[in-house]
Write a protein that holds these residues in place. Structure first.
Motif, PDB file in Angstrom:
ATOM      1  N   THR A  28       0.993  -1.242   0.093  1.00 35.17           N
ATOM      2  CA  THR A  28       0.009  -0.226   0.148  1.00 35.17           C
ATOM      3  C   THR A  28       0.746   1.321   0.224  1.00 35.17           C
ATOM      4  OG1 THR A  28      -0.096  -0.272   2.349  1.00 35.17           O
ATOM      5  CG2 THR A  28      -1.997  -1.421   1.320  1.00 35.17           C
ATOM      6  N   VAL A  29       0.665   2.506  -0.794  1.00 32.90           N
ATOM      7  CA  VAL A  29       1.318   2.803  -1.103  1.00 32.90           C
ATOM      8  C   VAL A  29       1.663   4.092   0.135  1.00 32.90           C
ATOM      9  CG1 VAL A  29       0.636   3.640  -3.478  1.00 32.90           C
ATOM     10  CG2 VAL A  29      -0.601   4.714  -1.687  1.00 32.90           C
ATOM     11  N   SER A  30       0.628   3.707   1.563  1.00 29.55           N
ATOM     12  CA  SER A  30       0.770   4.938   2.162  1.00 29.55           C
ATOM     13  C   SER A  30       1.666   4.180   3.747  1.00 29.55           C
ATOM     14  CB  SER A  30      -0.842   5.028   3.467  1.00 29.55           C
ATOM     15  OG  SER A  30      -1.647   3.571   3.240  1.00 29.55           O
ATOM     16  N   SER A  31       1.829   3.153   3.299  1.00 25.23           N
ATOM     17  CA  SER A  31       2.698   2.156   4.274  1.00 25.23           C
ATOM     18  C   SER A  31       4.780   2.366   3.858  1.00 25.23           C
ATOM     19  CB  SER A  31       2.695   0.782   3.686  1.00 25.23           C
ATOM     20  OG  SER A  31       3.145   0.305   2.390  1.00 25.23           O
ATOM     21  N   CYS A  32       4.440   3.264   2.918  1.00 20.09           N
ATOM     22  CA  CYS A  32       5.709   3.986   3.120  1.00 20.09           C
ATOM     23  C   CYS A  32       6.033   5.127   2.242  1.00 20.09           C
ATOM     24  CB  CYS A  32       6.907   2.470   2.660  1.00 20.09           C
ATOM     25  SG  CYS A  32       6.588   2.335   1.062  1.00 20.09           S
ATOM     26  N   ALA A  33       7.290   5.495   2.408  1.00 17.65           N
ATOM     27  CA  ALA A  33       7.523   6.455   1.256  1.00 17.65           C
ATOM     28  C   ALA A  33       7.257   6.395  -0.399  1.00 17.65           C
ATOM     29  CB  ALA A  33       8.957   7.578   1.640  1.00 17.65           C
ATOM     30  N   MET A  34       6.879   7.056  -0.846  1.00 21.37           N
ATOM     31  CA  MET A  34       7.051   6.900  -2.324  1.00 21.37           C
ATOM     32  C   MET A  34       7.727   8.136  -2.603  1.00 21.37           C
ATOM     33  SD  MET A  34       4.972   4.208  -2.430  1.00 21.37           S
ATOM     34  CE  MET A  34       4.800   4.042  -4.239  1.00 21.37           C
ATOM     35  N   GLY A  35       8.190   8.052  -4.297  1.00 21.70           N
ATOM     36  CA  GLY A  35       9.064   8.506  -4.451  1.00 21.70           C
ATOM     37  C   GLY A  35       9.233   8.280  -6.010  1.00 21.70           C
ATOM     38  N   TRP A  36       9.851   9.506  -6.796  1.00 21.99           N
ATOM     39  CA  TRP A  36      10.301   9.686  -8.254  1.00 21.99           C
ATOM     40  C   TRP A  36      11.439  10.224  -8.693  1.00 21.99           C
ATOM     41  CZ3 TRP A  36       6.960   8.435 -12.183  1.00 21.99           C
ATOM     42  CH2 TRP A  36       5.523   8.048 -11.600  1.00 21.99           C
ATOM     43  N   PHE A  37      11.937   9.602  -9.438  1.00 23.00           N
ATOM     44  CA  PHE A  37      13.044   9.748  -9.677  1.00 23.00           C
ATOM     45  C   PHE A  37      13.318   9.659 -10.839  1.00 23.00           C
ATOM     46  CE2 PHE A  37      15.682   8.728  -5.315  1.00 23.00           C
ATOM     47  CZ  PHE A  37      14.856   8.092  -5.092  1.00 23.00           C
ATOM     48  N   ARG A  38      15.050  10.156 -12.010  1.00 21.93           N
ATOM     49  CA  ARG A  38      14.866  10.455 -12.706  1.00 21.93           C
ATOM     50  C   ARG A  38      15.749  10.180 -13.437  1.00 21.93           C
ATOM     51  NH1 ARG A  38      13.769  17.268 -13.969  1.00 21.93           N
ATOM     52  NH2 ARG A  38      15.717  17.836 -13.003  1.00 21.93           N
ATOM     53  N   GLN A  39      16.625   9.686 -14.798  1.00 21.93           N
ATOM     54  CA  GLN A  39      17.983   9.554 -15.298  1.00 21.93           C
ATOM     55  C   GLN A  39      17.918  10.319 -16.853  1.00 21.93           C
ATOM     56  OE1 GLN A  39      19.403   5.909 -13.999  1.00 21.93           O
ATOM     57  NE2 GLN A  39      21.050   6.404 -13.725  1.00 21.93           N
ATOM     58  N   ILE A  51       7.358  11.410  -0.819  1.00 28.89           N
ATOM     59  CA  ILE A  51       6.120  12.025  -0.153  1.00 28.89           C
ATOM     60  C   ILE A  51       6.342  11.007   0.895  1.00 28.89           C
ATOM     61  CG2 ILE A  51       4.306  10.331  -1.583  1.00 28.89           C
ATOM     62  CD1 ILE A  51       2.553  12.570  -0.583  1.00 28.89           C
ATOM     63  N   ARG A  52       5.690  11.433   1.961  1.00 25.15           N
ATOM     64  CA  ARG A  52       6.476  10.727   3.336  1.00 25.15           C
ATOM     65  C   ARG A  52       5.181   9.816   3.721  1.00 25.15           C
ATOM     66  NH1 ARG A  52       9.828  13.682   8.098  1.00 25.15           N
ATOM     67  NH2 ARG A  52      11.089  14.355   7.086  1.00 25.15           N
ATOM     68  N   ARG A  53       5.350   8.636   4.171  1.00 23.43           N
ATOM     69  CA  ARG A  53       4.775   7.687   4.907  1.00 23.43           C
ATOM     70  C   ARG A  53       3.529   8.332   5.288  1.00 23.43           C
ATOM     71  NH1 ARG A  53       6.261   2.834   8.722  1.00 23.43           N
ATOM     72  NH2 ARG A  53       5.899   5.298  10.222  1.00 23.43           N
ATOM     73  N   THR A  54       3.342   8.913   6.566  1.00 30.28           N
ATOM     74  CA  THR A  54       1.410   8.546   6.942  1.00 30.28           C
ATOM     75  C   THR A  54       1.502  10.554   7.313  1.00 30.28           C
ATOM     76  OG1 THR A  54       3.583   9.375   9.457  1.00 30.28           O
ATOM     77  CG2 THR A  54       2.629   7.005   9.062  1.00 30.28           C
ATOM     78  N   ILE A  55       2.540  11.511   7.483  1.00 34.96           N
ATOM     79  CA  ILE A  55       2.076  12.470   7.225  1.00 34.96           C
ATOM     80  C   ILE A  55       1.743  13.224   5.997  1.00 34.96           C
ATOM     81  CG2 ILE A  55       2.432  13.241   9.896  1.00 34.96           C
ATOM     82  CD1 ILE A  55       5.161  14.547   8.382  1.00 34.96           C
ATOM     83  N   PHE A  68       6.476  21.006 -10.296  1.00 32.91           N
ATOM     84  CA  PHE A  68       5.814  19.661 -10.255  1.00 32.91           C
ATOM     85  C   PHE A  68       5.662  19.493  -8.809  1.00 32.91           C
ATOM     86  CE2 PHE A  68       9.869  17.451 -12.453  1.00 32.91           C
ATOM     87  CZ  PHE A  68       9.028  18.173 -14.007  1.00 32.91           C
ATOM     88  N   ALA A  69       4.483  18.528  -8.590  1.00 32.50           N
ATOM     89  CA  ALA A  69       3.518  18.562  -7.482  1.00 32.50           C
ATOM     90  C   ALA A  69       2.951  16.731  -7.982  1.00 32.50           C
ATOM     91  CB  ALA A  69       2.614  18.575  -7.085  1.00 32.50           C
ATOM     92  N   ILE A  70       4.085  15.847  -6.220  1.00 33.71           N
ATOM     93  CA  ILE A  70       3.593  14.611  -6.090  1.00 33.71           C
ATOM     94  C   ILE A  70       2.604  14.383  -5.320  1.00 33.71           C
ATOM     95  CG2 ILE A  70       5.105  14.356  -4.226  1.00 33.71           C
ATOM     96  CD1 ILE A  70       6.114  11.648  -4.882  1.00 33.71           C
ATOM     97  N   SER A  71       1.751  12.991  -5.201  1.00 31.58           N
ATOM     98  CA  SER A  71       0.193  13.623  -4.992  1.00 31.58           C
ATOM     99  C   SER A  71       0.239  11.295  -5.072  1.00 31.58           C
ATOM    100  CB  SER A  71      -0.539  13.525  -5.312  1.00 31.58           C
ATOM    101  OG  SER A  71      -0.943  13.577  -6.591  1.00 31.58           O
ATOM    102  N   ARG A  72      -0.471  10.894  -3.548  1.00 33.18           N
ATOM    103  CA  ARG A  72      -0.945  10.170  -3.567  1.00 33.18           C
ATOM    104  C   ARG A  72      -2.416   9.973  -3.365  1.00 33.18           C
ATOM    105  NH1 ARG A  72       2.088   9.166   1.779  1.00 33.18           N
ATOM    106  NH2 ARG A  72       0.458   8.874   2.932  1.00 33.18           N
ATOM    107  N   ASP A  73      -2.903   8.518  -3.993  1.00 36.33           N
ATOM    108  CA  ASP A  73      -4.144   8.694  -3.889  1.00 36.33           C
ATOM    109  C   ASP A  73      -4.016   6.691  -3.058  1.00 36.33           C
ATOM    110  OD1 ASP A  73      -6.911   7.173  -4.016  1.00 36.33           O
ATOM    111  OD2 ASP A  73      -7.078   8.499  -5.974  1.00 36.33           O
TER     112      ASP A  73
END
Length: 123
Positions: A28-39, A51-55, A68-73
């Motif tokens: 689940t995406v809320s159980s850990c930090a999620m990130g976007w990287f690029r190369q 985006i951090r896990r809990t807050i 840019f803006a990161i978000s999770r659903d």
């Protein structure tokens, strides 16, 4: 088995926008930090946003702050990256990643990766 699948990349003119999406299964995406990287070709992989896990607080590389803006659903178990005012230097393969813990700003803190999606910004 954890899988991350990115979509939404493509070719866009400078000043344009793209929205990248990452569908996550097996975690689940809320159980850990999620990130976007690029190369980019010839360059090291770099963090774009996380985006951090809990807050749910976010962190951005200086080069993309304000654009840019990161978000999770949590309901859809997806993470997105809205990219506005794109520049040619944003051209790269973009990767979605799931961290080992609640926060991560370095690639070594992430344990699961998607296959990447190409973003090309023309001048």
């Amino acid at each position: 088995q954890v899988q991350l699948v990115e979509s939404g990349g493509g070719l866009v003119q400078a000043g344009g926008s793209l929205r990248l999406s990452c569908i996550v299964s097996g975690r689940t995406v809320s159980s850990c930090a999620m990130g976007w990287f690029r190369q980019a070709p010839g360059k090291e992989r770099e963090l774009v946003a996380t985006i951090r896990r809990t807050i749910g607080s976010t962190y951005y590389a200086d080069s993309v702050t304000g654009r840019f803006a990161i978000s999770r659903d949590n309901a859809k178990n997806t993470v997105s990256l809205q990219m506005n005012s794109l520049k040619p230097e944003d051209t790269a393969v973009y990767y979605c990643a799931a961290a080992k813990g609640y926060h991560g700003v370095s690639a070594f803190e992430y344990e699961y990766w998607g296959q990447g999606t190409q973003v090309t910004v023309s001048s």
